[in-house]
Write a protein that holds these residues in place. Structure first.
Motif, PDB file in Angstrom:
ATOM      1  N   ILE A   1      -2.243  27.363  -0.453  1.00 26.21           N
ATOM      2  CA  ILE A   1      -1.354  26.284  -0.930  1.00 26.21           C
ATOM      3  C   ILE A   1      -0.691  25.588   0.260  1.00 26.21           C
ATOM      4  N   TYR A   2      -0.233  26.407   1.218  1.00 21.15           N
ATOM      5  CA  TYR A   2       0.413  25.841   2.410  1.00 21.15           C
ATOM      6  C   TYR A   2      -0.551  24.913   3.156  1.00 21.15           C
ATOM      7  N   LEU A   3      -1.775  25.386   3.406  1.00 19.29           N
ATOM      8  CA  LEU A   3      -2.724  24.580   4.179  1.00 19.29           C
ATOM      9  C   LEU A   3      -3.036  23.264   3.478  1.00 19.29           C
ATOM     10  N   LEU A   4      -3.200  23.317   2.167  1.00 18.71           N
ATOM     11  CA  LEU A   4      -3.527  22.093   1.433  1.00 18.71           C
ATOM     12  C   LEU A   4      -2.365  21.097   1.480  1.00 18.71           C
ATOM     13  N   ILE A   5      -1.148  21.581   1.315  1.00 17.17           N
ATOM     14  CA  ILE A   5       0.019  20.684   1.359  1.00 17.17           C
ATOM     15  C   ILE A   5       0.221  20.145   2.766  1.00 17.17           C
ATOM     16  N   TYR A   6       0.118  21.018   3.761  1.00 18.93           N
ATOM     17  CA  TYR A   6       0.362  20.588   5.140  1.00 18.93           C
ATOM     18  C   TYR A   6      -0.647  19.526   5.564  1.00 18.93           C
ATOM     19  N   ARG A   7      -1.911  19.721   5.197  1.00 15.77           N
ATOM     20  CA  ARG A   7      -2.948  18.768   5.597  1.00 15.77           C
ATOM     21  C   ARG A   7      -2.768  17.415   4.903  1.00 15.77           C
ATOM     22  N   SER A   8      -2.183  17.429   3.707  1.00 14.61           N
ATOM     23  CA  SER A   8      -2.021  16.168   2.981  1.00 14.61           C
ATOM     24  C   SER A   8      -0.775  15.408   3.403  1.00 14.61           C
ATOM     25  N   SER A   9       0.086  16.036   4.186  1.00 22.78           N
ATOM     26  CA  SER A   9       1.317  15.365   4.624  1.00 22.78           C
ATOM     27  C   SER A   9       1.004  14.447   5.795  1.00 22.78           C
ATOM     28  N   ALA A  10       1.682  13.329   5.831  1.00 24.36           N
ATOM     29  CA  ALA A  10       1.485  12.347   6.909  1.00 24.36           C
ATOM     30  C   ALA A  10       2.760  12.268   7.731  1.00 24.36           C
ATOM     31  N   VAL A  11       2.835  13.059   8.788  1.00 18.97           N
ATOM     32  CA  VAL A  11       4.005  13.056   9.659  1.00 18.97           C
ATOM     33  C   VAL A  11       3.534  12.894  11.087  1.00 18.97           C
TER      34      VAL A  11
END
Length: 418
Positions: free
Chosen positions: A64-74
């Motif tokens: 879950i962490y990897l999927l959310i982190y990869r989808s974030s645009a920072v």
């Protein structure tokens, strides 16, 4: 064998990792397999379940962490703060999930798996593939650990023989302690089906204190053969008691001789020790020391009328005990009694006398045990020459277990004794 099995499990984990190539990380398999190599099979299964649950929880939250982190645009400067916040929140969720599942023992493993996934792998091209491989690595190690831990070099354990060991100076060392080796090996063999029990002069109360960590599942011969006690049900299965009219005469004789006496009586499967007034400091110290045990029940009062006594005990100076023994043997009812005298180890210069019914002995009680278990073949182990099948040197508390292990678990190359 636990050490040897650990080394074998490590080698097999390396071999299994070969066909997986770069997809496998043998490190996680090694950790899981070593965690599952335990002294007892029950511990192996429990640790395997903990590790599996910990791996699943950590892997799910890691994915879950990897999927959310990869989808974030920072931007790069904000990436550190995002990672710090998400990892900290992830740890909170991982720990709370193990609490909700009532698997708090798996909390540490969940955190290890979660952190191994999220740290340095947030930019992987295929995050779920990494998560799957880490889960698979752990499960491979768990399976290898369970299989290797269950391997035994004995192909035909002797489950038809009843092994009976003495206790003091036999199974216990000079400090009345059961060694860790004996404890582990006895539990392992008993769990695998070995028929084992002990025979002792002690009461069940005194017996259970040094043997509390051994999973005895057969009745024990206690009080020098006067009782057969079921340690699992806390029941006296067989008792041989002194007749009430003889007990009354004995108490009168004790009082006339000015001796402190202790009457051991079983009431509703509870051992009650009745005793009278005493001024002797040694007897007072003994009562103060022993009555704190939850297994003993000392009652300062006269013995109830018509109560059956399993045995009487007296403690006094050796010269007084020797004189009283002569008086006791001159009584007309002495022929109905078995009298045992021996020096005290705890109180130098003092000796004990224990008085039983004449039929209260280890041989008779052992026959009762054989009837209950349905076992005919027995092997006894003790330190008194001529009284046991196998003589044990009194200076090695582990010798009993070594001898029992040889007979119970014949090796592949050793022919089973007839």
């Amino acid at each position: 064998m636990r050490i040897v099995k650990s080394a074998i499990a490590v080698a097999i984990c390396f071999l299994v990792s070969l066909p997986r190539g770069e997809e496998g990380m043998v490190f996680y398999s090694l950790l899981a397999s070593l965690w599952c190599i335990q002294m007892y099979r029950s511990n192996t299964i429990r640790n395997a379940i903990q590790r599996t649950i910990g791996t699943v929880v950590g892997a799910v939250y890691g994915l879950i962490y990897l999927l959310i982190y990869r989808s974030s645009a920072v931007n790069e400067s904000a990436a550190f703060w995002l990672e710090m916040g998400m990892v900290s929140l992830g740890i909170l969720l991982v720990l709370y999930t193990t609490v909700l599942l009532d698997k708090k023992q798996a909390s540490y493993f969940s955190c290890v798996v979660f952190l191994s996934i999220v740290i340095n792998h947030s930019t992987d091209m295929v995050p779920y593939l990494f998560v799957w491989n880490r889960f698979l690595d752990t499960m491979i190690g768990i399976v290898i650990g369970i299989v290797i831990n269950d391997i035994h070099i004995c192909i035909n354990p002797d489950k038809e023989t009843l092994f009976i060991s003495g206790l003091d100076d036999t199974l216990l060392d000079k400090d009345e302690v059961l060694s860790s080796f004996s404890k582990v090996e006895l539990n392992r063999m008993i769990d695998s089906g070995m028929k084992f029990t002990v025979s002792t002069i002690r009461t069940p109360a005194s017996l259970m204190e040094p043997m509390r960590d051994v999973r005895l599942n057969l009745p024990v011969v206690a009080m020098d053969g006067a009782v057969l006690y079921d340690v699992k049900k806390n029941e006296y299965l067989h008792t041989c008691k002194i007749k009430p009219f003889i007990s009354e005469d004995l108490i009168r004789l004790f009082k006339l001789s000015g001796l402190c006496w202790y009457a051991n009586v079983i009431m509703d499967d509870v051992l009650i020790i009745f005793y009278g007034d005493m001024e002797d400091e040694t007897n007072l110290n003994m009562v103060r020391k022993l009555k704190v045990s939850p297994f003993r029940n000392y009652v300062k009062r006269e013995l109830p009328a018509n109560e059956d006594v399993v045995y009487f005990m007296l403690l006094d100076r050796t010269d007084i005990i020797n004189s009283f023994e002569l008086v006791l043997n001159s009584q007309p009812y002495a022929k109905f009694l078995r009298i045992v005298k021996y020096p005290s180890v705890d109180y130098p210069g003092y000796s004990y006398i224990k008085i039983y019914d004449k039929d209260a002995n280890k041989e008779n009680t052992l026959n009762e045990l054989k009837k209950i278990t349905g076992l005919e073949k027995t092997v006894t182990l003790g330190t008194i020459e001529g009284q046991y099948d196998i003589l044990i040197a009194g200076d090695d508390g582990n010798e009993v277990v070594r001898q029992v292990r040889k007979m119970y678990e014949p090796l592949l190359f050793r022919r089973k004794s007839k």
